[in-house]
Design a protein around this motif. Structure first.
Motif, PDB file in Angstrom:
ATOM      1  N   VAL A  75       6.183 -17.381   2.246  1.00 41.26           N
ATOM      2  CA  VAL A  75       5.190 -16.836   1.203  1.00 41.26           C
ATOM      3  C   VAL A  75       3.743 -17.532   1.303  1.00 41.26           C
ATOM      4  O   VAL A  75       3.708 -18.840   1.723  1.00 41.26           O
ATOM      5  CB  VAL A  75       5.890 -17.350  -0.383  1.00 41.26           C
ATOM      6  CG1 VAL A  75       4.848 -17.017  -1.232  1.00 41.26           C
ATOM      7  CG2 VAL A  75       7.095 -16.951  -0.275  1.00 41.26           C
ATOM      8  N   VAL A  76       2.747 -17.119   1.135  1.00 33.02           N
ATOM      9  CA  VAL A  76       1.402 -17.165   1.135  1.00 33.02           C
ATOM     10  C   VAL A  76       0.735 -16.728   0.083  1.00 33.02           C
ATOM     11  O   VAL A  76       0.810 -15.387  -0.323  1.00 33.02           O
ATOM     12  CB  VAL A  76       0.523 -16.672   2.648  1.00 33.02           C
ATOM     13  CG1 VAL A  76      -0.824 -17.203   2.796  1.00 33.02           C
ATOM     14  CG2 VAL A  76       1.316 -17.264   3.935  1.00 33.02           C
ATOM     15  N   ASP A  77      -0.137 -17.582  -0.575  1.00 30.54           N
ATOM     16  CA  ASP A  77      -0.940 -17.072  -1.838  1.00 30.54           C
ATOM     17  C   ASP A  77      -1.993 -16.257  -1.282  1.00 30.54           C
ATOM     18  O   ASP A  77      -2.405 -16.424  -0.201  1.00 30.54           O
ATOM     19  CB  ASP A  77      -1.105 -18.187  -2.932  1.00 30.54           C
ATOM     20  CG  ASP A  77      -2.045 -19.125  -2.228  1.00 30.54           C
ATOM     21  OD1 ASP A  77      -3.243 -18.970  -2.223  1.00 30.54           O
ATOM     22  OD2 ASP A  77      -1.778 -20.147  -1.535  1.00 30.54           O
ATOM     23  N   ARG A  78      -2.779 -15.517  -2.235  1.00 33.46           N
ATOM     24  CA  ARG A  78      -4.047 -14.721  -2.134  1.00 33.46           C
ATOM     25  C   ARG A  78      -4.989 -15.685  -1.528  1.00 33.46           C
ATOM     26  O   ARG A  78      -5.814 -14.986  -0.582  1.00 33.46           O
ATOM     27  CB  ARG A  78      -4.217 -13.940  -3.405  1.00 33.46           C
ATOM     28  CG  ARG A  78      -5.330 -13.344  -3.162  1.00 33.46           C
ATOM     29  CD  ARG A  78      -5.838 -12.404  -4.442  1.00 33.46           C
ATOM     30  NE  ARG A  78      -4.527 -12.000  -4.976  1.00 33.46           N
ATOM     31  CZ  ARG A  78      -4.476 -11.431  -6.176  1.00 33.46           C
ATOM     32  NH1 ARG A  78      -5.535 -11.217  -7.042  1.00 33.46           N
ATOM     33  NH2 ARG A  78      -3.314 -10.966  -6.775  1.00 33.46           N
ATOM     34  N   MET A  79      -5.261 -16.807  -2.097  1.00 33.89           N
ATOM     35  CA  MET A  79      -6.401 -17.597  -1.545  1.00 33.89           C
ATOM     36  C   MET A  79      -6.278 -18.422  -0.348  1.00 33.89           C
ATOM     37  O   MET A  79      -7.362 -18.371   0.470  1.00 33.89           O
ATOM     38  CB  MET A  79      -6.722 -18.715  -2.765  1.00 33.89           C
ATOM     39  CG  MET A  79      -6.818 -18.243  -4.056  1.00 33.89           C
ATOM     40  SD  MET A  79      -8.391 -17.171  -4.056  1.00 33.89           S
ATOM     41  CE  MET A  79      -9.692 -18.096  -4.497  1.00 33.89           C
ATOM     42  N   SER A  80      -4.906 -18.589   0.006  1.00 34.98           N
ATOM     43  CA  SER A  80      -4.975 -19.145   1.559  1.00 34.98           C
ATOM     44  C   SER A  80      -4.591 -18.259   2.492  1.00 34.98           C
ATOM     45  O   SER A  80      -4.784 -18.417   3.766  1.00 34.98           O
ATOM     46  CB  SER A  80      -3.411 -20.121   1.242  1.00 34.98           C
ATOM     47  OG  SER A  80      -3.492 -20.987   0.632  1.00 34.98           O
ATOM     48  N   SER A  81      -4.367 -16.990   2.316  1.00 38.42           N
ATOM     49  CA  SER A  81      -4.047 -15.772   3.157  1.00 38.42           C
ATOM     50  C   SER A  81      -5.106 -15.759   4.356  1.00 38.42           C
ATOM     51  O   SER A  81      -4.876 -15.783   5.482  1.00 38.42           O
ATOM     52  CB  SER A  81      -3.766 -14.642   2.473  1.00 38.42           C
ATOM     53  OG  SER A  81      -3.320 -13.563   3.501  1.00 38.42           O
ATOM     54  N   PRO A  82      -6.401 -15.583   3.752  1.00 34.43           N
ATOM     55  CA  PRO A  82      -7.708 -15.471   4.952  1.00 34.43           C
ATOM     56  C   PRO A  82      -7.643 -16.636   5.798  1.00 34.43           C
ATOM     57  O   PRO A  82      -8.069 -16.548   6.779  1.00 34.43           O
ATOM     58  CB  PRO A  82      -8.630 -15.379   4.081  1.00 34.43           C
ATOM     59  CG  PRO A  82      -8.458 -14.970   2.594  1.00 34.43           C
ATOM     60  CD  PRO A  82      -7.011 -15.610   2.456  1.00 34.43           C
ATOM     61  N   TYR A  83      -7.204 -17.858   5.412  1.00 32.63           N
ATOM     62  CA  TYR A  83      -7.249 -19.143   6.233  1.00 32.63           C
ATOM     63  C   TYR A  83      -6.263 -19.106   7.360  1.00 32.63           C
ATOM     64  O   TYR A  83      -6.406 -19.878   8.249  1.00 32.63           O
ATOM     65  CB  TYR A  83      -7.258 -20.323   5.463  1.00 32.63           C
ATOM     66  CG  TYR A  83      -8.353 -20.393   4.398  1.00 32.63           C
ATOM     67  CD1 TYR A  83      -9.681 -20.808   5.021  1.00 32.63           C
ATOM     68  CD2 TYR A  83      -8.437 -20.002   3.181  1.00 32.63           C
ATOM     69  CE1 TYR A  83     -10.965 -20.944   4.260  1.00 32.63           C
ATOM     70  CE2 TYR A  83      -9.335 -20.355   2.339  1.00 32.63           C
ATOM     71  CZ  TYR A  83     -10.855 -20.765   2.726  1.00 32.63           C
ATOM     72  OH  TYR A  83     -11.809 -20.737   1.972  1.00 32.63           O
ATOM     73  N   LEU A  84      -5.100 -18.364   6.993  1.00 33.21           N
ATOM     74  CA  LEU A  84      -3.726 -18.550   7.733  1.00 33.21           C
ATOM     75  C   LEU A  84      -3.446 -16.962   8.580  1.00 33.21           C
ATOM     76  O   LEU A  84      -2.526 -17.283   9.119  1.00 33.21           O
ATOM     77  CB  LEU A  84      -2.845 -18.739   6.584  1.00 33.21           C
ATOM     78  CG  LEU A  84      -2.711 -20.212   5.945  1.00 33.21           C
ATOM     79  CD1 LEU A  84      -1.875 -20.257   4.806  1.00 33.21           C
ATOM     80  CD2 LEU A  84      -2.645 -21.153   6.902  1.00 33.21           C
ATOM     81  N   ALA A  85      -4.410 -16.184   8.323  1.00 27.52           N
ATOM     82  CA  ALA A  85      -3.925 -14.725   9.145  1.00 27.52           C
ATOM     83  C   ALA A  85      -4.056 -15.104  10.627  1.00 27.52           C
ATOM     84  O   ALA A  85      -4.912 -15.783  11.102  1.00 27.52           O
ATOM     85  CB  ALA A  85      -4.993 -13.893   8.749  1.00 27.52           C
ATOM     86  N   GLY A  86      -2.843 -14.887  11.419  1.00 25.34           N
ATOM     87  CA  GLY A  86      -2.633 -15.059  12.678  1.00 25.34           C
ATOM     88  C   GLY A  86      -2.009 -16.545  13.037  1.00 25.34           C
ATOM     89  O   GLY A  86      -1.867 -16.725  14.167  1.00 25.34           O
ATOM     90  N   ALA A  87      -1.859 -17.272  11.956  1.00 20.72           N
ATOM     91  CA  ALA A  87      -1.102 -18.592  12.310  1.00 20.72           C
ATOM     92  C   ALA A  87       0.389 -18.681  12.866  1.00 20.72           C
ATOM     93  O   ALA A  87       1.230 -17.517  12.229  1.00 20.72           O
ATOM     94  CB  ALA A  87      -1.599 -19.479  10.940  1.00 20.72           C
ATOM     95  N   THR A  88       0.724 -19.629  13.582  1.00 23.59           N
ATOM     96  CA  THR A  88       1.944 -19.572  13.867  1.00 23.59           C
ATOM     97  C   THR A  88       2.628 -20.832  13.635  1.00 23.59           C
ATOM     98  O   THR A  88       2.220 -21.794  13.783  1.00 23.59           O
ATOM     99  CB  THR A  88       2.322 -19.614  15.272  1.00 23.59           C
ATOM    100  OG1 THR A  88       1.864 -18.237  15.834  1.00 23.59           O
ATOM    101  CG2 THR A  88       3.596 -19.476  15.995  1.00 23.59           C
ATOM    102  N   ILE A  89       3.761 -20.846  12.941  1.00 20.49           N
ATOM    103  CA  ILE A  89       4.420 -22.190  12.476  1.00 20.49           C
ATOM    104  C   ILE A  89       5.528 -22.356  13.395  1.00 20.49           C
ATOM    105  O   ILE A  89       6.514 -21.533  13.529  1.00 20.49           O
ATOM    106  CB  ILE A  89       5.132 -22.170  11.073  1.00 20.49           C
ATOM    107  CG1 ILE A  89       3.931 -21.701  10.135  1.00 20.49           C
ATOM    108  CG2 ILE A  89       5.757 -23.326  10.763  1.00 20.49           C
ATOM    109  CD1 ILE A  89       4.351 -21.640   8.418  1.00 20.49           C
ATOM    110  N   ASP A  90       5.594 -23.442  13.816  1.00 18.01           N
ATOM    111  CA  ASP A  90       6.587 -23.944  14.874  1.00 18.01           C
ATOM    112  C   ASP A  90       7.118 -25.070  14.604  1.00 18.01           C
ATOM    113  O   ASP A  90       6.810 -25.715  13.588  1.00 18.01           O
ATOM    114  CB  ASP A  90       6.166 -23.920  16.231  1.00 18.01           C
ATOM    115  CG  ASP A  90       7.168 -23.881  17.402  1.00 18.01           C
ATOM    116  OD1 ASP A  90       8.424 -23.648  17.041  1.00 18.01           O
ATOM    117  OD2 ASP A  90       6.914 -24.187  18.474  1.00 18.01           O
ATOM    118  N   PHE A  91       8.551 -25.377  15.134  1.00 18.46           N
ATOM    119  CA  PHE A  91       9.196 -26.635  14.942  1.00 18.46           C
ATOM    120  C   PHE A  91       9.555 -27.387  16.290  1.00 18.46           C
ATOM    121  O   PHE A  91      10.120 -26.725  17.109  1.00 18.46           O
ATOM    122  CB  PHE A  91      10.561 -26.466  14.170  1.00 18.46           C
ATOM    123  CG  PHE A  91      10.998 -27.850  13.926  1.00 18.46           C
ATOM    124  CD1 PHE A  91      10.665 -28.734  13.075  1.00 18.46           C
ATOM    125  CD2 PHE A  91      12.015 -28.286  14.835  1.00 18.46           C
ATOM    126  CE1 PHE A  91      11.139 -29.941  12.626  1.00 18.46           C
ATOM    127  CE2 PHE A  91      12.747 -29.513  14.422  1.00 18.46           C
ATOM    128  CZ  PHE A  91      12.233 -30.425  13.400  1.00 18.46           C
TER     129      PHE A  91
END
Length: 118
Positions: A75-91
């Protein structure tokens, strides 16, 4: 007052790798709850101006975007979405590094600790 959740919200553009999805699934199993989602957000703070927040959340708020990855709802909130577009979360679980990492093409610079970006 009733809050309506926009279930037709556009995809947020964040990708969760298979390794990260497996780790999140494992952590959720340890919690013993099936009502939690992985929320990623961007907040003001840190030495570079913005910090990531990655946590489990049971709530959905108006404007949230959700995408499923191998049974994990991100889940990503509306305000964070532009900052996170294209981001990849890895472990990663190696001698050099253990934990979740975020590869974000929108981050112009980051601090030495890697916890904040601008």
């Amino acid at each position: 007052m009733t809050t309506t959740i926009d279930t037709e919200a556009p995809a947020h553009g964040v990708t969760l790798t298979g390794e990260a999805a497996a780790k999140v699934t494992s952590l959720l199993e340890q919690e013993g709850r099936d009502d939690l989602r992985l929320r990623i957000a961007v907040q003001p703070g840190g030495c570079s101006g913005l910090i990531y927040q990655l946590y489990f959340d049971e709530r959905l708020m108006d404007g949230d975007s959700t995408v499923g990855f191998d049974g994990v709802e991100v889940v990503v909130d509306r305000m964070s979405s532009p900052y996170l577009a294209g981001a990849t979360i890895d472990f990663a679980d190696t001698i050099e590094k253990q934990g979740f990492t975020i590869d974000n093409p929108n981050a112009g610079s980051s601090c030495a600790c890697g916890d904040s970006f601008s």
